[in-house]
Enzyme design. Structure first.
Site, mmCIF file in Angstrom:
data_model
loop_
_atom_site.group_PDB
_atom_site.id
_atom_site.type_symbol
_atom_site.label_atom_id
_atom_site.label_comp_id
_atom_site.label_asym_id
_atom_site.label_seq_id
_atom_site.Cartn_x
_atom_site.Cartn_y
_atom_site.Cartn_z
ATOM 1 N N CYS B 86 -0.048 -4.812 8.983
ATOM 2 C CA CYS B 86 -0.696 -4.634 10.281
ATOM 3 C C CYS B 86 0.090 -5.384 11.363
ATOM 4 O O CYS B 86 1.194 -5.004 11.681
ATOM 5 C CB CYS B 86 -2.155 -5.082 10.192
ATOM 6 S SG CYS B 86 -3.175 -4.414 11.503
ATOM 7 N N HIS B 203 -4.495 -2.360 5.116
ATOM 8 C CA HIS B 203 -4.676 -3.726 4.612
ATOM 9 C C HIS B 203 -4.932 -3.745 3.108
ATOM 10 O O HIS B 203 -6.085 -3.675 2.692
ATOM 11 C CB HIS B 203 -5.874 -4.372 5.308
ATOM 12 C CG HIS B 203 -5.634 -4.758 6.723
ATOM 13 N ND1 HIS B 203 -5.126 -5.975 7.084
ATOM 14 C CD2 HIS B 203 -5.840 -4.086 7.879
ATOM 15 C CE1 HIS B 203 -5.032 -6.050 8.412
ATOM 16 N NE2 HIS B 203 -5.448 -4.910 8.919
ATOM 17 N N GLU B 205 -4.939 -6.229 1.170
ATOM 18 C CA GLU B 205 -5.713 -7.411 0.762
ATOM 19 C C GLU B 205 -7.221 -7.194 0.922
ATOM 20 O O GLU B 205 -8.018 -7.949 0.399
ATOM 21 C CB GLU B 205 -5.256 -8.641 1.565
ATOM 22 C CG GLU B 205 -5.796 -8.763 2.987
ATOM 23 C CD GLU B 205 -5.073 -7.891 4.020
ATOM 24 O OE1 GLU B 205 -4.258 -7.030 3.609
ATOM 25 O OE2 GLU B 205 -5.341 -8.055 5.217
#
Lengths: 83, 234, 733
Positions: B86, B203, B205
Site C-alpha cells: 500500500c 494488504h 497482513e
C-alpha cells in the site's frame, strides 16, 4: 477561445498541514532557508467564448461555486490567451 | 530469519505486519525507524501501509527522502527481498525501485473492501507458496491505488512477467468491473526486473489468520521465508 | 464592557453581572471571553447538568465515570476500555469535510489523553432528505472527512449508524465515538498535582482557528452562521498521529503527572480543567505559545481552537526526557506556564498581567439552569393518531420499499470509505453483525461496540424512545455474544430554553437512565449538543447511545448471517403488533405517528442474558434484533448477509399480518439454529420465561413468507439483495 489559469490557495491564516509537513521535510533535507510553504491548486480552463469580460465573470462564478471552497480557500484568475 | 519493518512518521500498518511476521509466521522481526542509516542484519524488509507524512504533496513523496531510504535502496540492489504494501508500494514507486506511479482511485473515494487477486507467477520469492492462477481474497484500503504507467513501461512489465498480481473476478478474469480503482491492466502488484522488490496495494497482513475471515495473504510472507531459507519449492 | 460585546460572545446579562460580582470589578475583554467559552453549554453543561444527574454512573465494572476526558470500564486481566462519544454538529453544517475530520480528531485526543491506545472509531450521523442536493453534499463531505482523518490515523472505523429525516435538513448531526485500550496501571488523568510544575504545550502551532467555536457550537444556526465561517478549524491527522505515538510513549515511561488535550475553548479550558481538580492555580505567558500567525492578541491565543495540541504537566525532573521523545517524533514542546498554589488563573503577556480570574469560577462556577419543561401539544395528538385503519398496502411492495429506504438500505457506500480493518482486530466488520466485534490480541477476549438511537421514536415519546435507545444498544451487543458493560451518550437536542424542547430532554434522559439502571450499563461519559435548530424547527431529539460489551471468548461470537441450509429460524420474544413510529408507516403511508411500543426492561434484561447463554453454549448460528423495518426486514437482512433464502410461516391471524411483519416493537430477536439444538433452546427460553416461535427454515434462493397457507411475500434473494445493497449507492452517484 479563452484560456484561463486559476490559482486556488488556502486563505491567509488557515492551517496548511501539507505545507507544514513539506516545509519541515525540506528543512530536514538541509534547505535551511525555507521559511514557509503553502500548497495550492493550479487549474487550467479553456472556454468557448470570445467575450473576455463575460468569461471573467463566469470563471469568477465557477471558482466561487466549485473550484475553490470559499470557507478556507482564495482564488485568483488569470486570463492567458484569447483569440 | 529476520524481517525489518520500516516505520515512517505516519505509517500505520507497521504493527500489523510485525504481528503477522512474529506471531503467525513465527519469525524474528524488528522495527526500523526511518532515521536509521543502515539495515544491517536483516534478511527481508517490509515497507508497511499507512499515510507516511500524511500523504501530503504526493503519497510516498516525502518518505522517499527519509534517511533510511538509501540503505533500503542498497539492500534492494544487492538482491534482498523488499515488500512494499500500500503506502509502502507508493514509496517504492517514488524511490524509483519500481516503475510507474499512483493516481487517485477512479471513484475519487477511499475504498476498503476485500477483492479477488489472481496470482500470475509462482516462480518468485513472493509467490512460491501459491498455485498458478490461484485466486486470493485480500482486502484493499486506499485512496490512491490507481496504478499508472505509460505503454512502453507496461509492455516491459508484461514482457518481463513483472505483473505478479492482477485484480480479477471470482473466475479469475481481469474484467473492468473487477478493477476497483482503475489501475492500468488491472495491476495490483508488480516486482522489479530482478524479482526481489514487490509492491502491492492489497494488504496481505490483514488476511493471514482465519479469525479475520481468511488467510490467503499469509502465503506471501511464507514464500519469502521459504525462499530465504533455501527451501523454495520451485 | 459594551453589552453588545459580551452578548456576541454568548453571555446573558445576568451572567455578566455574576462575573462582575465574582471579580469585584468589570472583567476586561480577555476575561469576558474566557468566561463566555467556559460558561457555554458545550463546556459548562449549564442547561443539562441537573438532568444528567439522573443517569446511573456506578457499577463494579466502572473504573472512571463522567467528569474526565472519557469513561473507563474494566475488562479483566489488568485491561480496561476507555471510551466517549462527542458531537461536532455545527462545524459540519458549515464545512462538512473539516467539521467531521476535526470531530474525529477531538474524540481521539480525549482517548489517548487518558493513556489509552485508540483501537476503534464509530459514528452516528443524521442528515436531511437525500433528495436535496445540499444534503447529499453534506453527507458526502462528512463521510469523506471522517474517512480522511480516521484512515490516516490508522484507527479502524468499525461501526455506526446513519439516518435521514427532514428535521436534520439544515442541521446535520455528526457524533463520533472513540474506544481505546489501556492497561489499568497506565491510566493518565488530567490533574496537575504539584505547585511549581511547568505546563508544556505540544503539537500544532496556534492560529486563529475556531475562536469562539465553543459558543458557536451552542447557538442555533441562523442565516448569519455562514458569516462566522473563519471559525472553522482545519484538521491535520498526520500531526495527530505523531501526537498519539509520542504521548503514549510518555505514558509508557511514566513521565507525565497530567495530560490534557486542547479542544473546545482551547488553552483556557484545558488549563482551567487541569488546575481546578485539586484547587490549584496556574500562570501562563501567551508570548511563549508558538504561533502560526502574526499579531495574535492574548484573547485570540487563549481562545484559539487550533487542533492537534496537547497540554502536558511533567513529573518533576522529566522535562528533558519528554522533550527528547517529542523531538524524536518531530514535535516541539514548549513550557508556557506553571502550576501555582493560589487558585488563580493568571494570563501574562511577557511581564504584563493581562487577565486574572479564579480557576474554579470558570469551571464549577458555571451557572446552572433548572428549567421547566412543558409537554408539547403534538405529543398526545400524534400518540392518539389512528393507525389502525390504514389503506391496504401490498406487503411485498412494502418490503421492497423498506429495503430501498436510505434508513434501512445497506450502508456499504459509507463504510467502504472507512478503513475498518487496520490494526487487524476487526472480527465482525461493518454490516455483518448487530455490532462490531474486535479481538484483543494475545487474549481470548473480544469487545463489541455499537451506537444506536431511533430518533423518530424519541420524538413521538421521549421517555419510551430513550429507553428503546439503550435497550437496542444492549440487545445489539448481546446478539453478537457480548455482555453489555457501560455506555456513553451524545444528547442532541434543540434549544433548551424552549419548554417543549426541555420536556423532550427531561423525558428522554429519564427513559435512558431507567433502562441503563435495569440493564446494568452505567453511563460513564458523554457529551451534550443543544441548540440543534434551523430557522424553522428543532431536530428530532436524538440521544445517541454508544455502548461497549465484552466477550470472554471471542470464538463465541455470533453474526446476523444465516449459515446453513435447513437450519431452523425462530423468533425469540413476543409476537407484537404495534406499528407506532415505524419505518413502514413513514415510508409506505407517509405517517410519523402512533403510540411508541414500550420496552419491558425486565424482559429485555432476561432476553440479553438468554442470548449470552445461547452464544456461550454455541446453540445458535445467527442472531439479529428486530428494529427498523420489523420482522420482515430482520429476516431479509439475515438472508442477504448469509446469501441464503428462507421459508417462513408468519404467526398470528390474517388480519394482523402487516403489523406482525413490520412492527418495530423491541425485545425481539430473529435467530437461526441447527434443528437438533431446538429442544435445548426451547428449554432455555422457558427458563428465562421468554416466548420462542418457530418461523421456518433457511434454504433456497427465495424469501418466502406465508400465513395460514397464503403466500404473502415471495421474493428472489438476488433481487432483494440488489434492492437493499445498491439503494444508497445509486442515490449518491
Amino acid at each position: 477561445m479563452i484560456r484561463a489559469n486559476i490559482y486556488v490557495t488556502l486563505k491567509k491564516g488557515v492551517l496548511d498541514p501539507q505545507g507544514e509537513a513539506v516545509s519541515r521535510s525540506l528543512q530536514v533535507m538541509g534547505y535551511q532557508g525555507v521559511q514557509e510553504v503553502r500548497i495550492g491548486k493550479f487549474i487550467q480552463i479553456v472556454l468557448d467564448s470570445d467575450d473576455p469580460e463575460a468569461a471573467g465573470r463566469q470563471l469568477e462564478e465557477m471558482s466561487d461555486k466549485l473550484l475553490a471552497n470559499p470557507v478556507i480557500e482564495d482564488f485568483r484568475i488569470e486570463i492567458v490567451a484569447g483569440e | 530469519m529476520k524481517f525489518g519493518v520500516v516505520v515512517f512518521p505516519g505509517s500505520n500498518c507497521d504493527a500489523d505486519c510485525y504481528h503477522v511476521i512474529r506471531n503467525v509466521a513465527q519469525q524474528d522481526v524488528e522495527y526500523i525507524w526511518h532515521q536509521q542509516h543502515d539495515v544491517k542484519g536483516f534478511d527481508a524488509l517490509v515497507l508497511p501501509g499507512g499515510f507516511s507524512y500524511g500523504d501530503y504533496l504526493r503519497t510516498g513523496a516525502i518518505a522517499r527522502f527519509s534517511p533510511v531510504m538509501p540503505a533500503v535502496i542498497e539492500f534492494a540492489r544487492r538482491g534482498g527481498p523488499v515488500i512494499g504494501i500500500c503506502n509502502g508500494f507508493q514509496i517504492l514507486l517514488e524511490a524509483g525501485l519500481l516503475p510507474g506511479a499512483m493516481l487517485r482511485n477512479r471513484s475519487l473515494t477511499f475504498i476498503c473492501e476485500t477483492v479477488n487477486l489472481r496470482v500470475n507467477r509462482t516462480d518468485t520469492m513472493f509467490t512460491n507458496r501459491y498455485a498458478k492462477d490461484q485466486i486470493l481474497q485480500i482486502p484493499i484500503a486506499h485512496g490512491e491505488g490507481n496504478y499508472y504507467c505509460d505503454n512502453d513501461t507496461l509492455k516491459r512489465l508484461q514482457d518481463n512477467q513483472q505483473i505478479l498480481f492482477t485484480y480479477c473476478d471470482s473466475e479469475g478474469r481481469e474484467t473492468e468491473e473487477a478493477n476497483p480503482n482503475g489501475s492500468v491492466a488491472n495491476i495490483a502488484g508488480i516486482i522489479n526486473e530482478q524479482g526481489n522488490v514487490l509492491g502491492m496495494m492489497p494488504h496481505p497482513e490483514r488476511c493471514s489468520e482465519p479469525i479475520l475471515g481468511g488467510s490467503d495473504g499469509l502465503g506471501i510472507f511464507l514464500s519469502v521465508i521459504d525462499w530465504c531459507q533455501g527451501v523454495s519449492r520451485k | 464592557m459594551k453589552e453588545l460585546t459580551y452578548r456576541q460572545m454568548g453571555l446573558l446579562d445576568e451572567e455578566y453581572q455574576q462575573i462582575k460580582a465574582i471579580l469585584g470589578r468589570e472583567p476586561n475583554y480577555l476575561e469576558t471571553g474566557m468566561f463566555a467559552v467556559m460558561w457555554s453549554e458545550h463546556c459548562g453543561y449549564k442547561n443539562s447538568r441537573p438532568l444528567l444527574k439522573m443517569f446511573p454512573t456506578e457499577g463494579p465494572q466502572v473504573i472512571q465515570g463522567p467528569g474526565e476526558n472519557a469513561g473507563i470500564v474494566d475488562i479483566g486481566d489488568n485491561q480496561a476500555l476507555v471510551f466517549k462519544i462527542e458531537s461536532h454538529n455545527h462545524p459540519c453544517a458549515i464545512e462538512p469535510y473539516q467539521g467531521a475530520a476535526t470531530g474525529v480528531g477531538g474524540i481521539v485526543r480525549d482517548i489517548f489523553t487518558m493513556g489509552a491506545r485508540p483501537i476503534a472509531l464509530l459514528n452516528s450521523l443524521r442528515f436531511g432528505d437525500l433528495e436535496n442536493a445540499r444534503v447529499r453534499q453534506l453527507f458526502r463531505g462528512v463521510v469523506a472527512g471522517i474517512a480522511g482523518y480516521g484512515n490516516c490515523l490508522g484507527i479502524p472505523t468499525v461501526g455506526g449508524e446513519v439516518y435521514f429525516h427532514p428535521s436534520y435538513q439544515e442541521n446535520p448531526l455528526v457524533n463520533a465515538m472513540c474506544v481505546g485500550l489501556v492497561n489499568r496501571d497506565e491510566i493518565a488523568l488530567a490533574v496537575a498535582s504539584e505547585v511549581g510544575s511547568p505546563i508544556m504545550l505540544v503539537g500544532a502551532k496556534t492560529g486563529r482557528d475556531g475562536i469562539h467555536g465553543a459558543t458557536f457550537a451552542s447557538e442555533e444556526l441562523t442565516d448569519s452562521s455562514a458569516e462566522k465561517r473563519p471559525s472553522v478549524q482545519v484538521g491535520d491527522p498526520f500531526m495527530e498521529k505523531l501526537l498519539i505515538e509520542a504521548c503514549l510513549e510518555l505514558i509508557r515511561e511514566d513521565l507525565v503527572a497530567g495530560m490534557q488535550d486542547l479542544g473546545a475553548a482551547g488553552l483556557t479550558s484545558s488549563i482551567a480543567e487541569t488546575a481546578s481538580k485539586k484547587g490549584l492555580g496556574v500562570m501562563v505567558d501567551v508570548t511563549k505559545v508558538p504561533l502560526r500567525e502574526e499579531g495574535m492578541t492574548p484573547y485570540e491565543i487563549m481562545l484559539s481552537e487550533s487542533q492537534e495540541r496537547m497540554l502536558i504537566v511533567p513529573r518533576p525532573g522529566k522535562e528533558e526526557r519528554i522533550a527528547e521523545i517529542f523531538a524524536k517524533w518531530g514535535l516541539d514542546a514548549v513550557v508556557i506556564g506553571k502550576v501555582t498554589g493560589d487558585g488563580m488563573f493568571k494570563v501574562y503577556e511577557g511581564e504584563v498581567l493581562v487577565g486574572e480570574v479564579p480557576v474554579t469560577a470558570l469551571t464549577e462556577g458555571c451557572p446552572v439552569y433548572v428549567r421547566q419543561g412543558i409537554e408539547p401539544p403534538y405529543y398526545q395528538e400524534l400518540k392518539a393518531y389512528d393507525i389502525d385503519n390504514l389503506p391496504d398496502y401490498d406487503l411485498q411492495e412494502a418490503l421492497l420499499q423498506l429495503l430501498s429506504s436510505p434508513n434501512i438500505a445497506s450502508k456499504k457506500w459509507v463504510y467502504r470509505q472507512y478503513d475498518h480493518q487496520v490494526m487487524t482486530n476487526t472480527v465482525i466488520v461493518p454490516g455483518d453483525g448487530d455490532a462490531a466485534v474486535l479481538r484483543i490480541k494475545s487474549t481470548d477476549k473480544g469487545v463489541a461496540l455499537t451506537t444506536d438511537c431511533n430518533s423518530r421514536m424519541v420524538y413521538l415519546d421521549p421517555y419510551r424512545g430513550g429507553k428503546l435507545a439503550v435497550c437496542e444498544a444492549a440487545r445489539n451487543l448481546a446478539c453478537c455474544g457480548a455482555r453489555p458493560l457501560a455506555l456513553t451518550n451524545c444528547l442532541n437536542f434543540g434549544n433548551p430554553e424552549k419548554p417543549h424542547i426541555y420536556w423532550q430532554m427531561q423525558n428522554a434522559i429519564r427513559g435512558m437512565a431507567d433502562a441503563a439502571r435495569v440493564l446494568n450499563t452505567p453511563v460513564v461519559s458523554g457529551n451534550v449538543s443543544l441548540y440543534n435548530e434551523s430557522t424553522t424547527a428543532a431536530v428530532f431529539p436524538t440521544p445517541v447511545v454508544g455502548m461497549v460489551g465484552l466477550l470472554q471468548d471471542i470464538n463465541q461470537r455470533c453474526t446476523m448471517s444465516f449459515q446453513d441450509e435447513g437450519d431452523m429460524i425462530v423468533l425469540l420474544g413476543q409476537i407484537r403488533t404495534e406499528l407506532g413510529g415505524s419505518e413502514y408507516l413513514a415510508v409506505c403511508h407517509r405517517i410519523e405517528a402512533g403510540e411508541v411500543p414500550d420496552a419491558d426492561l425486565d424482559e429485555e434484561s432476561r432476553l440479553i442474558e438468554m442470548l449470552l447463554e445461547l452464544c456461550a453454549k454455541g446453540l445458535i448460528k445467527s442472531a439479529h434484533d428486530i428494529s427498523e423495518g420489523g420482522l420482515a426486514v430482520a429476516l431479509t437482512e439475515s438472508a442477504i448477509k448469509g446469501q441464503m433464502g428462507f421459508r417462513a410461516e408468519l404467526p398470528g391471524t390474517a388480519e394482523q399480518v402487516t403489523q406482525v411483519l413490520f412492527s418495530e416493537a423491541p425485545t425481539r430477536v430473529v435467530m437461526s439454529l441447527a434443528a437438533e439444538n431446538l429442544e435445548a433452546v426451547e428449554e432455555i427460553a422457558s427458563r428465562y420465561q421468554l416466548p420462542l416461535t418457530i418461523l421456518g427454515r433457511v434454504g433456497g434462493r427465495r424469501l418466502m413468507i406465508s400465513n395460514g397457507g397464503h403466500m404473502l411475500i415471495d421474493l428472489d434473494l438476488d433481487q432483494a439483495a440488489k434492492t437493499w445493497g445498491e439503494a444508497l449507492t445509486c442515490i449518491m452517484k
